[in-house]
Write a protein that holds these residues in place. Sequence first.
Motif, mmCIF file in Angstrom:
data_model
loop_
_atom_site.group_PDB
_atom_site.id
_atom_site.type_symbol
_atom_site.label_atom_id
_atom_site.label_comp_id
_atom_site.label_asym_id
_atom_site.label_seq_id
_atom_site.Cartn_x
_atom_site.Cartn_y
_atom_site.Cartn_z
ATOM 1 N N GLY A 274 0.833 -1.208 0.000
ATOM 2 C CA GLY A 274 0.000 0.000 0.000
ATOM 3 C C GLY A 274 0.862 1.250 0.000
ATOM 4 O O GLY A 274 0.629 2.198 -0.764
ATOM 5 N N LEU A 275 1.901 1.255 0.828
ATOM 6 C CA LEU A 275 2.726 2.448 0.952
ATOM 7 C C LEU A 275 3.569 2.677 -0.311
ATOM 8 O O LEU A 275 3.660 3.803 -0.814
ATOM 9 N N LEU A 276 4.175 1.591 -0.835
ATOM 10 C CA LEU A 276 5.043 1.771 -2.006
ATOM 11 C C LEU A 276 4.238 2.133 -3.244
ATOM 12 O O LEU A 276 4.595 3.045 -3.989
ATOM 13 N N LEU A 277 3.114 1.439 -3.446
ATOM 14 C CA LEU A 277 2.274 1.778 -4.606
ATOM 15 C C LEU A 277 1.664 3.164 -4.410
ATOM 16 O O LEU A 277 1.471 3.911 -5.372
ATOM 17 N N GLY A 278 1.379 3.507 -3.146
ATOM 18 C CA GLY A 278 0.861 4.847 -2.854
ATOM 19 C C GLY A 278 1.879 5.899 -3.261
ATOM 20 O O GLY A 278 1.521 6.940 -3.832
ATOM 21 N N PHE A 279 3.143 5.631 -2.986
ATOM 22 C CA PHE A 279 4.204 6.562 -3.407
ATOM 23 C C PHE A 279 4.163 6.749 -4.925
ATOM 24 O O PHE A 279 4.202 7.876 -5.423
ATOM 25 N N LEU A 280 4.043 5.623 -5.640
ATOM 26 C CA LEU A 280 4.011 5.708 -7.104
ATOM 27 C C LEU A 280 2.768 6.446 -7.591
ATOM 28 O O LEU A 280 2.840 7.266 -8.502
ATOM 29 N N ALA A 281 1.634 6.148 -6.945
ATOM 30 C CA ALA A 281 0.386 6.788 -7.371
ATOM 31 C C ALA A 281 0.451 8.294 -7.142
ATOM 32 O O ALA A 281 0.021 9.080 -7.984
ATOM 33 N N ALA A 282 0.987 8.693 -5.998
ATOM 34 C CA ALA A 282 1.103 10.136 -5.723
ATOM 35 C C ALA A 282 2.053 10.766 -6.734
ATOM 36 O O ALA A 282 1.790 11.857 -7.246
ATOM 37 N N SER A 283 3.134 10.075 -7.040
ATOM 38 C CA SER A 283 4.080 10.608 -8.026
ATOM 39 C C SER A 283 3.414 10.758 -9.386
ATOM 40 O O SER A 283 3.698 11.689 -10.127
ATOM 41 N N ALA A 284 2.516 9.810 -9.702
ATOM 42 C CA ALA A 284 1.838 9.844 -11.004
ATOM 43 C C ALA A 284 0.586 10.715 -10.978
ATOM 44 O O ALA A 284 -0.231 10.651 -11.898
ATOM 45 N N ASN A 285 0.418 11.493 -9.887
ATOM 46 C CA ASN A 285 -0.722 12.404 -9.764
ATOM 47 C C ASN A 285 -2.072 11.699 -9.747
ATOM 48 O O ASN A 285 -3.090 12.267 -10.127
ATOM 49 N N ARG A 286 -2.075 10.435 -9.294
ATOM 50 C CA ARG A 286 -3.352 9.720 -9.158
ATOM 51 C C ARG A 286 -3.785 9.823 -7.695
ATOM 52 O O ARG A 286 -3.613 8.896 -6.910
ATOM 53 N N SER A 287 -4.337 10.972 -7.322
ATOM 54 C CA SER A 287 -4.533 11.256 -5.895
ATOM 55 C C SER A 287 -5.579 10.348 -5.246
ATOM 56 O O SER A 287 -5.409 9.909 -4.114
ATOM 57 N N HIS A 288 -6.673 10.064 -5.970
ATOM 58 C CA HIS A 288 -7.698 9.196 -5.374
ATOM 59 C C HIS A 288 -7.148 7.799 -5.123
ATOM 60 O O HIS A 288 -7.342 7.215 -4.061
ATOM 61 N N LEU A 289 -6.418 7.292 -6.126
ATOM 62 C CA LEU A 289 -5.814 5.966 -5.987
ATOM 63 C C LEU A 289 -4.832 5.972 -4.815
ATOM 64 O O LEU A 289 -4.789 5.038 -4.001
ATOM 65 N N ALA A 290 -4.063 7.052 -4.723
ATOM 66 C CA ALA A 290 -3.076 7.148 -3.643
ATOM 67 C C ALA A 290 -3.771 7.112 -2.285
ATOM 68 O O ALA A 290 -3.291 6.486 -1.338
ATOM 69 N N TRP A 291 -4.922 7.770 -2.187
ATOM 70 C CA TRP A 291 -5.669 7.773 -0.918
ATOM 71 C C TRP A 291 -6.107 6.346 -0.567
ATOM 72 O O TRP A 291 -5.925 5.886 0.550
ATOM 73 N N TRP A 292 -6.664 5.669 -1.559
ATOM 74 C CA TRP A 292 -7.142 4.307 -1.294
ATOM 75 C C TRP A 292 -5.998 3.366 -0.937
ATOM 76 O O TRP A 292 -6.138 2.481 -0.092
#
Lengths: 377, 526
Positions: A274-292
């Motif tokens: 969750g944390l590592l993919l969240g890092f990638l999602a935030a980097s890719a500007n996918r904020s909703h995905l990053a939240w989930w």
Amino acid sequence: MELYATLQSIWWLLLGVLLMGLGTMVGMDMGVGAILRYVGRTDMERRVALNIIGPHWDGNQVWFILGGGAAFAAFPLIYATAFSGFYVVMLLLLWSMIIRPLGFEYRSKMPSPRWRNAWDWALFVSGFVPMLVFGAAFGNLFQGVPFHFEWNLTSFYTGSFLALLNPFAILCGLLSVVMAAYMGATTMMSGAEEPIYGRARNVARATAIAAVVLFAIGGFWVHGMQGYTLTGGPAPGVPQTPLQGSVSVAAGAWFANFHAHPALWLVPVLGFAGLLLGFLAASANRSHLAWWLGAVAWIGVIGTAGVALFPFLLPSSSHPAQSLTVWNASSSKLTLGWMLGFALVFVPLILWYTSWAFYVMRGKVKADHVAADEHAY
Amino acid sequence: MHDPSVVDLSRLQFALTALYHYLFVPLTLGMSFMLAAMETVYVVSGKAIYKQIAQFWSKLFLINFALGVATGLTMEFEFGTNWSFYSSFMGDIFGTPLAIEGLMAFFLESTFVGLMAFGWDRLKRGQHLAVTFLVALGSNLSALWILIANSFMQNPEGAHFNPVTLRMELTSLPDLIFNHDAQAKFVHTSIAGYVTAAIFVAGVSAWYLLKNRHVELARRSFRMAALFGVLATAGVITLGDALGFIGGQAQPTKLAAMEGLWKTEQAPMPFNAIAFPSQKDHVNYGVIQVPYALSLLVTHSLDGTVPAIDELERTAAERIRNGIPAVSALQVLSAKPGDADALAQFQAHEKDLGYGFLVQRYAPDVTKATEADIAAASRDTIPQVAPVFWSFRAMVVLGLCMLAFFVLALIYTMRNNVERQRWLLKIAVCMIPVPFIANETGWLVAELGRQPWTVYGVLPTWMSASTHSLGYMIFSLIGFVSLYTVFIVIEMYLMVRTIRRGPDDEHAPSPSIEPQAARLAGQAEG
């Protein structure tokens, strides 16, 4: 398994779900409070940030209240022993938490910069301190807490207040703070535009990495730590008190459940993923995905703690045999059954109308709206 | 053992934090329904003035609500932090309504209050009205579950003691929920909240009328408040009478204290209108009595009697003697669960277990309790008479004053000339603190009158507290007093400021905000 033991296990699980909900929902609001001063540089930026969670913080906070209420109802001995044993820490948690509703509601009622600045600090404290204490409490569960019971189950805590703020507890506290900050940051990415967005994105990326590191250190630390094992006493599902327990203490015992059931390793993996993919999602500007993904991380991290400790809820370091477990600290079968019925009806309802509330308030919060809306924070 | 001064300080802290919390709760209960009523008029009539009315009062509602939520958190913590034995001993029963409150009510109220404040532009009229109603429903359901929990403490029903787990356990949730005390108390207390809101709205509106400001808004608000207030006050008084009737049967010691009854008398009993009760001498000084009235009031008949303190103390002494073997048997059962002799002895004396605990305060080993210990413990079963007696009278008198006020207010507002009755408007402003005082005295009657028990007849207060050191208690008391003092000053200031600014100023941003905000922005960036 006996019905009673099944109900006890279900309530252990539900308490875990409530704590995960707390981490996710309260964590996001407290995270916003903790990073408010960094993410919002001007008064209007801070107002925008506050108005993103403005319609929701009150509802979210109920996860915390329900967590307490469910512990009271389902595991009264835990509620009683932990809340009184951690007295000073609990008061710090409480006092920092009760300035939060006022911070939201009163901050923008007065134009004075000093007034608003003071409330911004209050929101920082009321975001940072409760999450620190929340994590630190978990840290203390792993190490055991010095408490014991008299013949009639009057509890006595024999440690000092400072002992609760030991290095491992602080580590867990910081993990909880950075995960909350991550939730707050991804929430702000979803709800705000530049320049708040960019700063929130920086915070999300940094806290995701920090959380991975802290979680990993915590894992190694626990590996060498004295863990507890149930060695006797009444079986699960038999009404009992902590006066009848039998417990051994040995290094590495907190890993016993993982060794016995290797599939459980998926739980900490969920936390890391969750944390590592969240890092990638935030980097890719996918904020909703990053939240989930942050929510997934909370499930993984709290799940890891729960799995490692099971069936212990609050081990006693001074009288290990009197440690509180899922089997000796729970409510009666009737109470657990009724409560389960209510939870099955109302939790889906709550999730449904909470989602509706978020749906109604979806989209970006804009400065001109905040300025024009008389009800805005 | 428990340090008696720690128990006293725990009581003081709980009373202060609960009384403080209770300053904000009744207004929330009542205002939420008044807001729903105002908004209903807006939605039905479509007149913009009612939208302005609803929005203005909701602003005041939210200032009050924030502090209610904040101080409610304290209550949620305090059972565990300061009453840990109570919590583990009663949690099986008492925790349930609290958890259900969270699931059913508090989530509802808190989720929708956000939409109520922020959703004006995002929701359709009907949707927003539904949201406002859900806030009102949530806050009142919340009160229902809290009062069900409280009523278990007043009149324990639906539970029994389990000698295996050494605690009280639920036997029937319906019995817990449909406790007679709970039903009467919920209606009495929630309607008292409506009275509070009605007085608040009437008082603030009267102030505008006196200043000749926002006349249209104030006149309409005043009328709604008067109508709401008359009905609510009549309801409070009726239910208060019912509650006294039910409570008197469940808790004879509370009733005796409320009425200052030291010596049992023949029917018809006189009512002590004024008296100065002396706990030491067991007698009232300076008594003014109304003949026959007490029998009529509390038994609703002329030949009814209620037991007085002398008789209640004798009964208590009997029950203490009977409870002692229960406690000693329990001590054996704790070490040897299932011991047949101990279990038989326990079951024979089980119903007086709580009275056995009562004497343990004086004789830690109950089997060595002396007659003096038993006498001291039976004297303890009587609450402090004077504060209960006077709180009760204050509550009743204030309630009757409010009824009189609302009747007058309704008459003049129906005649459409309330603006000209400046004397009435001045009274209305002065009435604002009255319901708050009445609410607090009501709490004092209920909770001081319950002493020396946390759960009446089952668990004494002295055992219920956490085993903290004196230093911890002083620390937490200082913390609460300082924080709460700052809070109330801020809240009152914002309330008064918002009222002074009134509803008009809010649409146009006030000129003072913009330059200062800009300056703040400049500072922060620089």
